[in-house]
Design an enzyme around this catalytic site. Structure first.
Site: not given
Ligand code: UD1
Length: 338
Positions: A35, A59, A125, A150, A154, A299
């Site tokens: 990316n 990785l 995050s 995602y 974290k 959201d």
């Protein structure tokens, strides 16, 4: 002193490499360029006068990671950015996200555990807080159930580091919980390069500003906020990059109180979507084409940081305003499209 920056060709990674080099650290970057691209090395070199070492490596290839740490046994600290970060894609491909974000974290921690002394900074995050009950959000706010794979990577990443640090006294780690990074280096040599249609607000705005997108959809104006649009804490990427350097120095100098610590990295100020649009219009002198549409699923209404801990313990504070950060994003966008 040699520092490994994984994902060092990415948006936050590249700005952090610049700040590390400015402070005299020798940097080696690992990136798989999934990316990002190698031209970023030229931008970093033009800013700092130094081309960082670069090893193109995935990785997920455990053997290669082992080999890297043998070849670069003088690496004393690692800042680990390399990860996948598209929320929607993570829902579609959870295992890809667990492999990319968790598998690779485990490999790196295994290598660091073998060292006599290692410092590790992790990109976390504010997503770990979900919709927090109280604003501004302190580090003690409870971690809420993740909304996406995602977000879960974290949360799990933080837990994996915490558990590892408990039994590995020679490993010192800090997780930085970023709020909403934005902007580009003031030189406009490096910046954000989203692939395809941007999911994040600021690149969508600047791409609309240059005419690459027809109009911005504002996701909802019926939230319980002063103007009805969602509130976030937009942090300038150079400020955020500096927070990494300060956190790393804390570990390298042995100033940390515990061998695993967590800090919010934001400005402490919330801005609504409409305020961000106004900021763009002010710094660009252009009217932004936008329309109000329905809410985006997942959201949250508002999130902004209590930065007291970072201010007092790390001695770090964001310096740049939303307008200054927006200006840098706008200069960058125009430069890459010209
Ligand atoms: C982003 C990340 C999230 C991460 C969080 C904190 C994405 C999709 N989400 O979420 O994973 O944990 O930052 O780092 O990358 N907006 C619009 N129109 C748009 C795009 C956004 O109105 O086209 C609004 C959103 O509704 C939101 C605000 O702008 O209110 C910011 O959105 P975004 O940049 O995606 O950030 P987060 O939603 O905070």
């Amino acid at each position: 002193m040699k520092i490994l920056v994984t994902g060092g060709l990415g948006f936050i990674g590249s700005h952090t490499v610049v700040e590390l080099q400015n402070k005299g650290f020798e940097v080696v970057i690992i990136d798989d360029c999934s990316n990002s691209n190698e031209d970023v090395l030229d931008g970093i070199e033009r800013i700092t006068g130094i081309r960082p070492l670069f090893v193109k490596l995935d990785l997920k290839e455990r053997d290669k990671v082992e080999e890297f740490f043998k070849d670069y046994s003088d690496v004393e600290g690692v800042i680990h950015f390399a990860a996948s970060k598209a929320v929607g894609e993570s829902v579609e491909k959870p295992l890809l996200y667990y492999e990319n974000n968790i598998g690779t974290l485990v490999y790196i921690l295994k290598e660091l555990s073998r060292k006599n002394n290692a410092s590790f900074i992790f990109s976390s995050s504010c997503t770990v807080y979900g919709q927090a009950d109280k604003m501004p959000i302190t580090e003690n706010a409870p971690v809420k159930e993740a909304e996406s794979p995602y977000g879960n990577t974290k949360q799990m990443g933080e837990e994996i580091i915490r558990d590892t640090c408990k039994v590995t006294p020679n490993l010192n780690a800090i997780a930085l919980r970023y709020f909403n990074p934005m902007g580009a280096h003031p030189s406009a040599e490096i910046g954000e390069l989203p692939i395809g249609v941007p999911q994040n607000l600021v690149p969508f705005i600047t791409q609309t500003g240059v005419g690459l997108r027809e109009e911005l959809s504002v996701f909802g104006d019926d939230y319980p906020t002063p103007d009805g649009t969602c509130i976030r804490d937009y942090i300038y990427v150079v400020d955020l990059a500096k927070a990494h350097v300060v956190a790393l120095e804390r570990l390298l100098e042995g100033k940390n109180k515990e061998n695993y610590e967590v800090f919010n990295v934001g400005t402490g100020k919330g801005s609504s979507v409409l305020e961000v649009i106004k900021s763009f219009e002010k710094v660009s002198g252009k009217k932004l084409n936008y329309k109000i549409v329905g809410r985006r699923p997942g959201d949250i209404t508002e999130a902004y940081a209590d930065t007291t801990k970072a201010n007092e313990v790390l001695g770090w504070k964001s310096q740049y305003s939303l307008d200054e950060a927006m200006k840098s994003a706008w200069v960058w966008e125009q430069k890459i499209r010209s």
